[in-house]
Motif scaffolding. Structure first.
Motif, PDB file in Angstrom:
ATOM      1  N   ARG A  43     -12.763  13.601  -4.725  1.00 48.20           N
ATOM      2  CA  ARG A  43     -12.308  12.498  -5.561  1.00 48.20           C
ATOM      3  C   ARG A  43     -10.773  12.479  -5.609  1.00 48.20           C
ATOM      4  O   ARG A  43     -10.150  13.495  -5.881  1.00 48.20           O
ATOM      5  CB  ARG A  43     -12.890  12.623  -6.973  1.00 48.20           C
ATOM      6  CG  ARG A  43     -14.411  12.548  -6.981  1.00 48.20           C
ATOM      7  CD  ARG A  43     -14.964  12.400  -8.384  1.00 48.20           C
ATOM      8  NE  ARG A  43     -16.417  12.274  -8.365  1.00 48.20           N
ATOM      9  CZ  ARG A  43     -17.066  11.141  -8.136  1.00 48.20           C
ATOM     10  NH1 ARG A  43     -16.370  10.030  -7.915  1.00 48.20           N
ATOM     11  NH2 ARG A  43     -18.384  11.106  -8.131  1.00 48.20           N
ATOM     12  N   ILE A  44     -10.228  11.329  -5.332  1.00 42.24           N
ATOM     13  CA  ILE A  44      -8.769  11.183  -5.286  1.00 42.24           C
ATOM     14  C   ILE A  44      -8.337  10.217  -6.378  1.00 42.24           C
ATOM     15  O   ILE A  44      -8.823   9.079  -6.435  1.00 42.24           O
ATOM     16  CB  ILE A  44      -8.321  10.671  -3.909  1.00 42.24           C
ATOM     17  CG1 ILE A  44      -8.751  11.663  -2.819  1.00 42.24           C
ATOM     18  CG2 ILE A  44      -6.816  10.460  -3.872  1.00 42.24           C
ATOM     19  CD1 ILE A  44      -8.495  11.193  -1.421  1.00 42.24           C
ATOM     20  N   PRO A  45      -7.451  10.634  -7.265  1.00 46.38           N
ATOM     21  CA  PRO A  45      -7.018   9.747  -8.363  1.00 46.38           C
ATOM     22  C   PRO A  45      -6.260   8.534  -7.841  1.00 46.38           C
ATOM     23  O   PRO A  45      -5.536   8.606  -6.846  1.00 46.38           O
ATOM     24  CB  PRO A  45      -6.110  10.650  -9.207  1.00 46.38           C
ATOM     25  CG  PRO A  45      -5.658  11.723  -8.275  1.00 46.38           C
ATOM     26  CD  PRO A  45      -6.785  11.944  -7.319  1.00 46.38           C
ATOM     27  N   GLN A  46      -6.442   7.421  -8.520  1.00 47.73           N
ATOM     28  CA  GLN A  46      -5.772   6.189  -8.110  1.00 47.73           C
ATOM     29  C   GLN A  46      -4.259   6.323  -8.205  1.00 47.73           C
ATOM     30  O   GLN A  46      -3.517   5.675  -7.454  1.00 47.73           O
ATOM     31  CB  GLN A  46      -6.257   5.037  -8.995  1.00 47.73           C
ATOM     32  CG  GLN A  46      -7.731   4.689  -8.807  1.00 47.73           C
ATOM     33  CD  GLN A  46      -8.236   3.697  -9.830  1.00 47.73           C
ATOM     34  OE1 GLN A  46      -7.502   3.296 -10.717  1.00 47.73           O
ATOM     35  NE2 GLN A  46      -9.491   3.318  -9.718  1.00 47.73           N
ATOM     36  N   GLU A  47      -3.783   7.168  -9.120  1.00 49.62           N
ATOM     37  CA  GLU A  47      -2.338   7.371  -9.260  1.00 49.62           C
ATOM     38  C   GLU A  47      -1.733   7.941  -7.974  1.00 49.62           C
ATOM     39  O   GLU A  47      -0.582   7.652  -7.648  1.00 49.62           O
ATOM     40  CB  GLU A  47      -2.052   8.308 -10.434  1.00 49.62           C
ATOM     41  CG  GLU A  47      -2.328   7.715 -11.798  1.00 49.62           C
ATOM     42  CD  GLU A  47      -3.804   7.696 -12.163  1.00 49.62           C
ATOM     43  OE1 GLU A  47      -4.154   7.115 -13.201  1.00 49.62           O
ATOM     44  OE2 GLU A  47      -4.609   8.272 -11.403  1.00 49.62           O
ATOM     45  N   LEU A  48      -2.517   8.760  -7.239  1.00 47.83           N
ATOM     46  CA  LEU A  48      -2.021   9.308  -5.978  1.00 47.83           C
ATOM     47  C   LEU A  48      -1.864   8.211  -4.940  1.00 47.83           C
ATOM     48  O   LEU A  48      -0.880   8.185  -4.184  1.00 47.83           O
ATOM     49  CB  LEU A  48      -2.973  10.393  -5.466  1.00 47.83           C
ATOM     50  CG  LEU A  48      -2.570  11.073  -4.150  1.00 47.83           C
ATOM     51  CD1 LEU A  48      -1.199  11.741  -4.291  1.00 47.83           C
ATOM     52  CD2 LEU A  48      -3.621  12.097  -3.724  1.00 47.83           C
ATOM     53  N   PHE A  49      -2.837   7.287  -4.894  1.00 42.02           N
ATOM     54  CA  PHE A  49      -2.710   6.136  -4.002  1.00 42.02           C
ATOM     55  C   PHE A  49      -1.435   5.355  -4.309  1.00 42.02           C
ATOM     56  O   PHE A  49      -0.691   4.972  -3.406  1.00 42.02           O
ATOM     57  CB  PHE A  49      -3.928   5.208  -4.171  1.00 42.02           C
ATOM     58  CG  PHE A  49      -5.150   5.633  -3.425  1.00 42.02           C
ATOM     59  CD1 PHE A  49      -5.296   5.346  -2.078  1.00 42.02           C
ATOM     60  CD2 PHE A  49      -6.160   6.316  -4.061  1.00 42.02           C
ATOM     61  CE1 PHE A  49      -6.428   5.732  -1.379  1.00 42.02           C
ATOM     62  CE2 PHE A  49      -7.303   6.715  -3.384  1.00 42.02           C
ATOM     63  CZ  PHE A  49      -7.437   6.420  -2.041  1.00 42.02           C
ATOM     64  N   LEU A  50      -1.196   5.126  -5.595  1.00 42.89           N
ATOM     65  CA  LEU A  50      -0.025   4.342  -5.999  1.00 42.89           C
ATOM     66  C   LEU A  50       1.268   5.059  -5.658  1.00 42.89           C
ATOM     67  O   LEU A  50       2.209   4.449  -5.121  1.00 42.89           O
ATOM     68  CB  LEU A  50      -0.095   4.069  -7.511  1.00 42.89           C
ATOM     69  CG  LEU A  50       1.030   3.215  -8.094  1.00 42.89           C
ATOM     70  CD1 LEU A  50       1.055   1.845  -7.446  1.00 42.89           C
ATOM     71  CD2 LEU A  50       0.880   3.091  -9.604  1.00 42.89           C
ATOM     72  N   THR A  51       1.333   6.367  -5.909  1.00 45.12           N
ATOM     73  CA  THR A  51       2.552   7.136  -5.641  1.00 45.12           C
ATOM     74  C   THR A  51       2.882   7.157  -4.151  1.00 45.12           C
ATOM     75  O   THR A  51       4.014   6.872  -3.736  1.00 45.12           O
ATOM     76  CB  THR A  51       2.391   8.585  -6.148  1.00 45.12           C
ATOM     77  OG1 THR A  51       2.128   8.576  -7.555  1.00 45.12           O
ATOM     78  CG2 THR A  51       3.661   9.386  -5.881  1.00 45.12           C
ATOM     79  N   LEU A  52       1.886   7.484  -3.328  1.00 43.51           N
ATOM     80  CA  LEU A  52       2.110   7.531  -1.877  1.00 43.51           C
ATOM     81  C   LEU A  52       2.453   6.148  -1.331  1.00 43.51           C
ATOM     82  O   LEU A  52       3.306   6.009  -0.445  1.00 43.51           O
ATOM     83  CB  LEU A  52       0.871   8.084  -1.171  1.00 43.51           C
ATOM     84  CG  LEU A  52       0.535   9.555  -1.428  1.00 43.51           C
ATOM     85  CD1 LEU A  52      -0.729   9.958  -0.684  1.00 43.51           C
ATOM     86  CD2 LEU A  52       1.697  10.456  -1.015  1.00 43.51           C
ATOM     87  N   GLY A  53       1.794   5.121  -1.867  1.00 42.22           N
ATOM     88  CA  GLY A  53       2.078   3.760  -1.416  1.00 42.22           C
ATOM     89  C   GLY A  53       3.510   3.347  -1.713  1.00 42.22           C
ATOM     90  O   GLY A  53       4.172   2.737  -0.869  1.00 42.22           O
ATOM     91  N   LEU A  54       4.000   3.693  -2.893  1.00 40.26           N
ATOM     92  CA  LEU A  54       5.379   3.338  -3.263  1.00 40.26           C
ATOM     93  C   LEU A  54       6.399   4.089  -2.420  1.00 40.26           C
ATOM     94  O   LEU A  54       7.396   3.518  -1.966  1.00 40.26           O
ATOM     95  CB  LEU A  54       5.608   3.623  -4.750  1.00 40.26           C
ATOM     96  CG  LEU A  54       4.904   2.682  -5.734  1.00 40.26           C
ATOM     97  CD1 LEU A  54       5.082   3.169  -7.167  1.00 40.26           C
ATOM     98  CD2 LEU A  54       5.443   1.251  -5.591  1.00 40.26           C
ATOM     99  N   ILE A  55       6.148   5.395  -2.191  1.00 37.86           N
ATOM    100  CA  ILE A  55       7.066   6.193  -1.353  1.00 37.86           C
ATOM    101  C   ILE A  55       7.110   5.626   0.059  1.00 37.86           C
ATOM    102  O   ILE A  55       8.182   5.450   0.651  1.00 37.86           O
ATOM    103  CB  ILE A  55       6.632   7.665  -1.324  1.00 37.86           C
ATOM    104  CG1 ILE A  55       6.774   8.291  -2.709  1.00 37.86           C
ATOM    105  CG2 ILE A  55       7.467   8.448  -0.315  1.00 37.86           C
ATOM    106  CD1 ILE A  55       6.234   9.707  -2.810  1.00 37.86           C
ATOM    107  N   SER A  56       5.933   5.323   0.608  1.00 36.21           N
ATOM    108  CA  SER A  56       5.860   4.757   1.956  1.00 36.21           C
ATOM    109  C   SER A  56       6.569   3.414   2.028  1.00 36.21           C
ATOM    110  O   SER A  56       7.290   3.123   2.993  1.00 36.21           O
ATOM    111  CB  SER A  56       4.391   4.600   2.367  1.00 36.21           C
ATOM    112  OG  SER A  56       4.282   3.883   3.573  1.00 36.21           O
ATOM    113  N   LEU A  57       6.391   2.601   1.007  1.00 40.11           N
ATOM    114  CA  LEU A  57       7.030   1.276   0.973  1.00 40.11           C
ATOM    115  C   LEU A  57       8.548   1.409   0.996  1.00 40.11           C
ATOM    116  O   LEU A  57       9.233   0.727   1.771  1.00 40.11           O
ATOM    117  CB  LEU A  57       6.572   0.528  -0.275  1.00 40.11           C
ATOM    118  CG  LEU A  57       7.127  -0.881  -0.480  1.00 40.11           C
ATOM    119  CD1 LEU A  57       6.736  -1.791   0.676  1.00 40.11           C
ATOM    120  CD2 LEU A  57       6.633  -1.460  -1.804  1.00 40.11           C
ATOM    121  N   ILE A  58       9.081   2.307   0.183  1.00 40.29           N
ATOM    122  CA  ILE A  58      10.534   2.513   0.125  1.00 40.29           C
ATOM    123  C   ILE A  58      11.053   3.030   1.465  1.00 40.29           C
ATOM    124  O   ILE A  58      12.088   2.563   1.969  1.00 40.29           O
ATOM    125  CB  ILE A  58      10.880   3.496  -1.010  1.00 40.29           C
ATOM    126  CG1 ILE A  58      10.561   2.870  -2.373  1.00 40.29           C
ATOM    127  CG2 ILE A  58      12.356   3.892  -0.942  1.00 40.29           C
ATOM    128  CD1 ILE A  58      10.694   3.824  -3.535  1.00 40.29           C
TER     129      ILE A  58
END
Length: 322
Positions: A43-58
């Motif tokens: 199980r992967i928390p949604q917050e991890l998806f959001l954090t990695l997505g933002l870092i990748s976007l930047i």
């Protein structure tokens, strides 16, 4: 969209009917899988998806800005790399959009009509599918560009002009977006999955053939080049080829489980063992996001010019920040 089954029903946000059925059946099938095969769902928390997505976007925005800023990077290869960064950015944007909506919905802060969620889902589907197709296409394009640079060095600037590079970029994006829309329209047909898997395998074979030819014959070719500046050009071209080999390797590692997922949908959609594999689809999504996060680091590590420009951008952001 309010829970992790949304990921299942969309197969990386693409709503293939086999996984829509699995989304409903997984709870019962996977229970048996856990008893029989010791199936474990990570199980992967949604917050991890959001954090990695933002870092990748930047990161990918920084790469694009660096290529735009530095005139020394205004060449076909870096134009293609810039487009690859845009493809990675599509993954990041779609992931951030979806995760934000899911978090707001889970916390009761968002009450959206199901029809609007369906439209949002379709937009995300097109973005993700476009990212898959365009990423594979630009990896092939960059490989072909390196091939021409190495074996047709003296004719490279006449063969790969800026105008031709722009035409290639436009064609790739139009083909990617068009095919993605068609895939979403006909998402209930297993032929969509077959097309994606076939395209994935075809591009891998194409790149493998080009890289094998480059690395086997480049040594022989380099012996014929005696002038220092030409030898330097050869070395630079091979460095570019090695960089793209690393990019392709990372792409295979990060996207491989997803395409294996698609293959298993066709091969064993009702198998308990395969259902056990399906239960960890969110883990495959994390790997895909990691690919868009790792690619900019590879660009920066392998290109001194790009690394220098990125450092300047970071320093400027730091100096003019709060």
């Amino acid at each position: 969209m309010a829970n992790s089954s949304f990921h299942y029903s969309s197969v990386l946000h693409m709503e293939f009917s086999p996984l829509s059925d699995l989304a409903e059946d997984n709870e019962t099938n996977s229970t048996a899988g856990e008893r029989n095969f010791g199936c474990v769902q990570i199980r992967i928390p949604q917050e991890l998806f959001l954090t990695l997505g933002l870092i990748s976007l930047i990161e990918n925005i920084m790469v694009i800005l660096a290529i735009m800023k530095n005139r020394n990077l205004h060449s076909p290869m870096y134009y293609f790399i810039c487009c690859l960064a845009v493809s990675d950015m599509l993954v990041s944007v779609s992931n951030v959009m979806e995760t934000v909506f899911m978090l707001l919905n889970d916390h009761g802060l968002l009450d959206v009509h199901p029809g609007m969620l369906r439209h949002l889902d379709n937009v995300i589907d097109v973005m993700i599918c476009s990212s898959v197709v365009s990423s594979l296409s630009f990896l092939c394009t960059i490989a072909a560009d390196r091939y021409v640079t190495i074996f047709y060095a003296l004719r490279y600037h006449s063969l790969m002009t800026t105008q031709r590079a722009v035409i290639i970029i436009v064609v790739v994006w139009l083909a990617s977006i068009t095919s993605s829309i068609l895939f979403i329209v006909y998402h209930t047909d297993n032929a969509v999955i077959v097309c994606l898997v076939t395209f994935f395998c075809t591009t891998l074979v194409f790149n493998a053939v080009l890289y094998l030819h480059m690395f086997v014959l480049a040594h022989v070719h380099s012996r014929r080049i005696t002038a220092f500046h030409k030898s330097r050009r050869q070395s630079t071209s091979m460095k570019g080829a090695i960089t793209l080999t690393i990019l392709l390797g990372v792409f295979i590692v990060c996207w491989g489980p997803f395409f294996l997922h698609l293959i298993l949908i066709l091969a064993c959609p009702t198998s308990t063992f395969c259902n056990c594999f399906f239960r960890n689809f969110n883990l495959f999504l994390i790997l895909i996001i990691c690919n868009s996060l790792i690619d900019p680091l590879i660009y920066a590590y392998r290109s001194q010019e790009l690394r220098k420009t990125l450092q300047e951008l970071v320093l400027c952001a730091w100096c003019f920040g709060p």
